[in-house]
Enzyme design. Structure first.
Site, PDB file in Angstrom:
ATOM      1  N   LYS A  53      10.125 -24.965  42.677  1.00  0.00           N
ATOM      2  CA  LYS A  53       8.829 -25.636  42.801  1.00  0.00           C
ATOM      3  C   LYS A  53       8.941 -27.092  42.325  1.00  0.00           C
ATOM      4  O   LYS A  53       8.433 -28.019  42.960  1.00  0.00           O
ATOM      5  CB  LYS A  53       7.757 -24.893  41.988  1.00  0.00           C
ATOM      6  N   GLN A  97       3.014 -20.050  35.605  1.00  0.00           N
ATOM      7  CA  GLN A  97       3.942 -19.125  36.259  1.00  0.00           C
ATOM      8  C   GLN A  97       3.760 -17.719  35.693  1.00  0.00           C
ATOM      9  O   GLN A  97       3.818 -17.525  34.481  1.00  0.00           O
ATOM     10  CB  GLN A  97       5.390 -19.613  36.053  1.00  0.00           C
ATOM     11  N   ASP A 120      -3.255 -22.702  42.150  1.00  0.00           N
ATOM     12  CA  ASP A 120      -3.002 -21.387  42.737  1.00  0.00           C
ATOM     13  C   ASP A 120      -4.283 -20.701  43.201  1.00  0.00           C
ATOM     14  O   ASP A 120      -4.229 -19.637  43.803  1.00  0.00           O
ATOM     15  CB  ASP A 120      -2.301 -20.476  41.709  1.00  0.00           C
TER      16      ASP A 120
END
Ligand code: NAP
Length: 306
Positions: A53, A97, A120
């Site tokens: 990422k 994460q 997200d």
């Protein structure tokens, strides 16, 4: 039927190129999009995902920083860090994460992220907006799948879709997005009765369950489109023989590496039953990172009113 590939890797490369172009336009106007990733603990898969990422963000012209914490980190420490990132004007997007180390309440952590920086789309505020059809950051994996289906001209309106899996990260938002695109959607899970028969009704089957090669020929209607979200590592010769019967190249790769990646869909059966499908690797995986970068830009524009 011999299926053709839905090329997630190519579509992901297109999205990344477009994102890099847009980021450079923003930078020329003095706004370098900023992404902050929180990585707690030492889960090996998470380390790889975060590295990818970060690399993807840098290549797209996004200012990326990863904040690493040991597995012994406390909830209070993570909440304090998120508070600092929420207040930092250079940070447009925050990604936590998952999974977090045992003992840390992931809901409390995710809910602490400013919804305007929730890259997200996991904050309940944004989940609610998505369900209501209002603008909101869309979770990256289902957003990537939708982008793939759109760019590859897979028809959705009026079609019968089955989403296998009901997680907050993939299954539920996937079903919401397909419903919004006028598909008729059924969500299936571990308690669903007669799964193969239900899945065989689908024009579009999306598998997101985390079970290697679980979806076999009897799940797939002849000519269906099959999207395989699963990423599973198999590490026994029996599993390799079941997933890749008679495939000497795969057997050799397994002998060299000790494991292989396989999706939730049987990689041979799908080529014999589906019309189009996403391979693993190289299907949905690259789209997730591409959408993360695109989401970061969307948040940057919205927050800075550009
Ligand atoms: P998850 O949170 O573990 O959810 C799994 C879902 O599958 C649950 O709803 C579960 O049902 C259902 N399920 C499990 N076993 C089943 C069975 N035997 N029959 C029917 N349903 C079953 O997983 P996730 O986070 O959604 O991830 C799913 C897969 O996608 C994993 O392989 C993951 O690595 C992969 N993934 C890939 C990407 C990518 O970028 N390509 C991104 C995210 C995830 P219940 O609700 O009844 O327990």
């Amino acid at each position: 039927m011999t299926a053709t590939i839905l090329d997630g890797a190519r579509v992901a490369a297109d999205i990344r190129r477009e994102t890099a172009e847009a980021a450079s336009e923003l930078a020329a106007r003095g706004a370098v999009p900023g992404l902050a990733v929180i990585l707690a603990g030492d889960d090996p898969a998470s380390q790889v995902y975060v590295r990818n990422k970060e690399k993807g963000a840098r290549e797209a012209g996004i200012r990326a920083q990863t904040l690493r914490f040991p597995a012994t980190v406390t909830e209070a420490m993570l909440l304090a860090e998120i508070g600092r990132l929420n207040a930092d004007p250079e940070v447009d997007a925050i990604l936590v994460q998952l999974p977090l180390p045992a003992g840390i309440g992931s809901s409390r952590i995710l809910e602490a992220v400013d919804p305007a920086k929730d890259v997200d789309g996991f904050h309940p505020f944004n989940v609610g907006r998505l369900v209501q059809g209002k603008p909101a950051p869309v979770p990256c994996t289902p957003a990537g799948v939708m982008e793939l289906l759109r760019r590859e001209n897979v028809p959705l309106r009026g079609t019968r879709a089955v989403v296998l899996g009901r997680s907050d990260i993939v299954g539920k938002p996937m079903a919401t997005l397909l419903t919004k695109a006028d598909a008729t959607v059924t969500v299936a899970h571990s308690k669903t009765r007669d799964l193969p028969a239900l899945c065989r009704e689908a024009d579009l089957l999306v598998a997101a369950i985390g079970r290697p090669a679980f979806v076999t020929a009897d799940f797939i209607r002849e000519g269906a489109v099959v999207v395989d979200v699963g990423i599973n590592r198999i590490d026994t010769a029996e599993e390799v023989a079941r997933c890749f019967p008679g495939n000497e190249a795969k057997a050799a790769a397994f002998a060299a590496k000790g494991s292989l990646l396989v999706g939730d869909v049987h990689p041979v059966d799908v080529t014999e039953r589906a019309s189009r499908y996403t391979p693993v690797p190289g299907g949905v995986g690259p789209l997730t990172i591409a959408r993360l970068l695109a989401n970061t830009l969307d948040l940057c524009r919205a927050r800075r009113r550009l």
